[in-house]
Design a protein around this motif. Structure first.
Motif, PDB file in Angstrom:
ATOM      1  N   SER A   1      69.549  11.107  -2.178  1.00  0.00           N
ATOM      2  CA  SER A   1      68.288  10.974  -1.464  1.00  0.00           C
ATOM      3  C   SER A   1      67.818  12.295  -0.887  1.00  0.00           C
ATOM      4  O   SER A   1      66.649  12.481  -0.619  1.00  0.00           O
ATOM      5  N   LYS A   2      68.751  13.259  -0.715  1.00  0.00           N
ATOM      6  CA  LYS A   2      68.337  14.523  -0.101  1.00  0.00           C
ATOM      7  C   LYS A   2      67.780  15.504  -1.114  1.00  0.00           C
ATOM      8  O   LYS A   2      66.738  16.086  -0.915  1.00  0.00           O
ATOM      9  N   TYR A   3      68.493  15.714  -2.197  1.00  0.00           N
ATOM     10  CA  TYR A   3      68.082  16.748  -3.142  1.00  0.00           C
ATOM     11  C   TYR A   3      67.551  16.187  -4.450  1.00  0.00           C
ATOM     12  O   TYR A   3      67.254  16.932  -5.361  1.00  0.00           O
ATOM     13  N   GLY A   4      67.444  14.881  -4.534  1.00  0.00           N
ATOM     14  CA  GLY A   4      66.968  14.309  -5.790  1.00  0.00           C
ATOM     15  C   GLY A   4      65.464  14.395  -5.889  1.00  0.00           C
ATOM     16  O   GLY A   4      64.763  14.454  -4.889  1.00  0.00           O
ATOM     17  N   GLU A   5      64.965  14.351  -7.118  1.00  0.00           N
ATOM     18  CA  GLU A   5      63.512  14.387  -7.310  1.00  0.00           C
ATOM     19  C   GLU A   5      63.011  12.971  -7.470  1.00  0.00           C
ATOM     20  O   GLU A   5      63.558  12.205  -8.243  1.00  0.00           O
TER      21      GLU A   5
END
Lengths: 354, 379
Positions: free
Chosen positions: A331-335
């Motif tokens: 959830s933090k670095y995903g697109e």
């Protein structure tokens, strides 16, 4: 009761204007005719007591609440009477004309008035067919993998959530429920991939009831985050059938029209094995209406060619898509491929995304 | 095919391998595909212009081939293999002098290729996990790279041993822990030596290689999600950034404050570019739409649905041809009106009294036109 609130200043101005007009008229007429003024005053009194209101008068100007309420009730009844009269008239006309009658007007519903979505998928479109044919679900749809689902919850689930998970595991064939134990999802995912799981389903709990669902397609597939509402467990469903059997159910996906809807629909379809066992007569329905997805699980039986009886088994819940993220859960670095932005997307009542 | 490609003002590369051209004036999108059989190997990762005249495009795909597309002819004219897919996809593509190409792969291999030979002329190693490589618009041999745990480095291709400028990581935070560092995109600020970068830790940094300070000169933060794309508007003094949730913001480079947000995107931003002369920003992303916003009023001007996820975009300087034509037409109409009024004045009245009468007539006519305009405006 709809009381239109007119701000005070406007009200007074309105009052003055309206009072002036009849006064002017009466003054002018008094000039001509003395008796006319008296008659007009009487007319005014009569007008106030009768249910038929002249156009310049509005119910909200009466200061006495009880009298205002009475007047408003009368106004509503009058309106209703007129509406019924209109309906009867139209019915009579239709009967009189018979076959030549104009066709019945279709009532406007929000689904009728839906704003045309340009991302609606055209079945003949080659580019989209190629896109879907080679996306993350292609392994499942080409028959190369069988679904295997891992169901877990947020940490320390209580009550309804655990029962919900157990019931979901009976609906989805080859589903395994595991206790969360506070483990990080990013660490669970490589272990699931190693053990050939194809889906990770995490049910989020809030105040002893399920309220969210994260569905992650495993090798490197999209992750969908849904809001879950209106959960009914098996014992809360009235007139339900006996517990479901081990047969694979059929899947019905209704109304997933746009490109995003297609992706979500395929996400749900890949949860179940490709060949349903019709012997079991069980069917899972994902029905999309106005961006809410309704999940139902039924058993059906054909009484004859035209009549079917259905029994609802299993849990019932409603889902709403909150975000679709490309890649496994991050959830933090995903697109994100799609994120629900309420203020932008929910502004128009007739525009839907799925 | 040639006519269609000549009309297009915006070029986009998609995940399915199709090069898309969009003509905004006509509101049409065209697909240009190399092979009749599509495959995911051809996924377009980088796009750039080959020359100043913008007649040819370079298209870099996942399988390591770089193709040349001619906008005049509307077809792919050349293809060459520049690197293995094992090294990672292209993270940057640039043209050097018209015959040489600079490519950078994710593993850090920065290579310069010439048309004749199969081997690269120059080769650099820019660290590991490189996310982006950009060429300076002023000096064609200056190149900047940055990536995950790989700080910003500016290289001169004529001296490939050492970078001209290597940025230092930020100071340790208040717990004395090392700050993580992930450069996602960068740009050279025209008119000076400075560079702007955006990171996956929602930071925007400005570096100045002419000063001895290797740490960022300006630090700004926006949002809570990784910033994936960056663009510099022609006006200067501001930067447009986009993040993975589809939030696109215009930040002021003097203080690092948010000037405004461009609304409408629903998915992660993959490509952002500002038009060189007009105040326009084009954005494309995972939600399969191309959106063009005006920079001054931050309103959506065009929105085009292109059926695949979009990876990169290129704006041609001939964008907004439709708008220009319309403006031209309006001016012609106004000139015609003026001619009509001039003709009317000359036709009337005698010589001696003409001047007085003309001035009177002119004023009355001007008043009339003004009144008409006012009436039209009111209506």
């Amino acid at each position: 009761m709809d009381i239109t609130e007119v701000p005070m200043n406007q009200d007074n101005k309105g009052n003055k204007k309206k009072n002036k007009k009849p006064k002017k008229k009466s003054a002018a007429q008094e000039g001509n005719n003395d008796g006319g003024g008296v008659e007009e005053k009487e007319e005014k009194k009569m007008e106030k007591s009768e249910p038929a209101f002249p156009p310049t008068f509005s119910v909200s100007e009466i200061k006495n609440k009880q009298r205002r309420h009475l007047m408003f009730m009368k106004f509503k009844q009058e309106k209703r009477r007129q509406k019924l009269q209109l309906r009867k008239q139209k019915k009579k006309e239709r009967q009189a004309l018979g076959d030549k009658a104009p066709p019945k007007e279709v009532p406007k519903t929000i689904e009728n008035q839906r704003v045309f979505d340009e991302t609606t998928v055209d079945p003949q479109d080659e580019e989209i067919a190629f896109d879907e044919g080679t996306d993350e679900f292609s392994a499942y749809f080409n028959g190369l993998t069988n679904p295997k689902v891992l169901i877990t919850t947020s940490d320390r689930p209580r009550g309804r959530t655990t029962r919900f998970c157990e019931q979901l595991a009976t609906v989805i064939p080859d589903a395994h429920v595991y206790y969360r134990r506070g483990l990080a999802l990013k660490r669970i995912i490589p272990q699931c991939v190693a053990r050939n799981f194809t889906y990770l389903m995490v049910i989020n709990e809030d105040r002893q009831a399920p309220n969210g669902l994260v569905l992650c397609h495993l090798p490197d597939g999209p992750t969908a985050h849904f809001k879950v509402s209106n959960v009914r467990l098996r014992k809360e469903i009235k007139r339900r059938g006996k517990d479901p059997s081990e047969h694979s159910p059929e899947v019905i996906l209704n109304n997933f029209g746009t490109r995003l809807g297609h992706t979500v629909g395929r996400l749900f379809a890949a949860l179940f094995p490709q060949n349903p066992q019709f012997v079991g007569r069980q069917v899972v329905t994902f029905h999309n209406q106005r961006d809410f997805i309704f999940f139902r699980f039924h058993r059906y039986i054909f009484k004859n060619e035209k009549k079917v009886g259905i029994q609802e088994l299993g849990p019932r819940f409603t889902l709403k898509l909150r975000s679709l993220q490309k890649g496994t859960f991050d959830s933090k670095y995903g697109e994100y491929e799609w994120v629900l932005k309420r203020h932008e997307m929910d502004a128009c009542r007739r525009k839907f995304q799925l | 095919m040639g006519d269609q490609s000549r009309l297009c003002s915006v070029w986009l590369g998609s995940e399915t391998g199709i090069l898309k051209g969009v003509s905004l004036g006509r509101k049409q999108a065209f697909n240009f595909c190399n092979t009749s059989h599509l495959s995911r190997d051809q996924e377009v990762r980088a796009l750039c212009w080959l020359d100043e005249a913008e007649s040819e495009l370079l298209v870099g795909s996942v399988d390591g081939t770089v193709k040349t597309f001619s906008t005049e002819k509307g077809a792919f004219t050349d293809a060459r293999s520049c690197g293995d897919p094992a090294e990672g996809c292209f993270c940057g593509l640039a043209a050097l002098g018209g015959s040489a190409i600079i490519t950078c792969a994710e593993s850090g291999a920065l290579r310069v290729w010439r048309e004749d030979s199969r081997e690269p002329v120059t080769e650099l190693h820019a660290g590991t996990h490189v996310c982006r490589m950009r060429q300076s618009p002023v000096h064609a041999h200056k190149v900047a790279t940055g990536g995950k745990e790989n700080g910003l480095k500016v290289w001169d291709l004529q001296r490939p041993e050492e970078p001209l400028f290597a940025a230092k990581n930020l100071r340790d935070d208040w717990l004395d822990l090392r700050r993580p560092h992930w450069v996602k995109d960068m740009a050279f600020i025209p008119g000076s030596d400075k560079l702007v970068t955006c990171t996956a830790h929602h930071q925007v940094h400005v570096f100045d290689p002419s000063t001895p300070q290797r740490r960022p000169v300006l630090e700004a933060e926006y949002g809570e999600y990784p910033l994936t794309a960056l663009a510099l508007p022609a006006g200067g003094g501001s930067v447009v950034v986009g993040n993975t949730q589809g939030q696109v913001a215009v930040l002021d480079l003097r203080k690092g404050l948010v000037r405004g947000v461009l609304k409408g995107l629903a998915g992660g931003v993959r490509g952002l570019q500002c038009h060189p002369s007009l105040p326009l920003v084009a954005s494309c992303g995972l939600d399969r739409f191309l959106r063009i916003h005006g920079l001054e009023d931050r309103r959506l001007q065009h929105k085009v649905y292109l059926k695949s996820r979009l990876n990169c975009l290129l704006l041609g300087s001939r964008a907004e041809e439709g708008g220009e034509e319309a403006a031209g037409a309006e001016q012609e109409v106004k000139e015609e009106e003026d001619e009509v009024w001039d003709a009317m004045e000359k036709v009337e009245e005698k010589v001696e009294e003409e001047e007085k009468v003309e001035t009177k007539r002119k004023t009355t006519e001007e008043e009339e036109t003004q009144k008409n305009k006012k009436k039209k405006k009111k209506k």
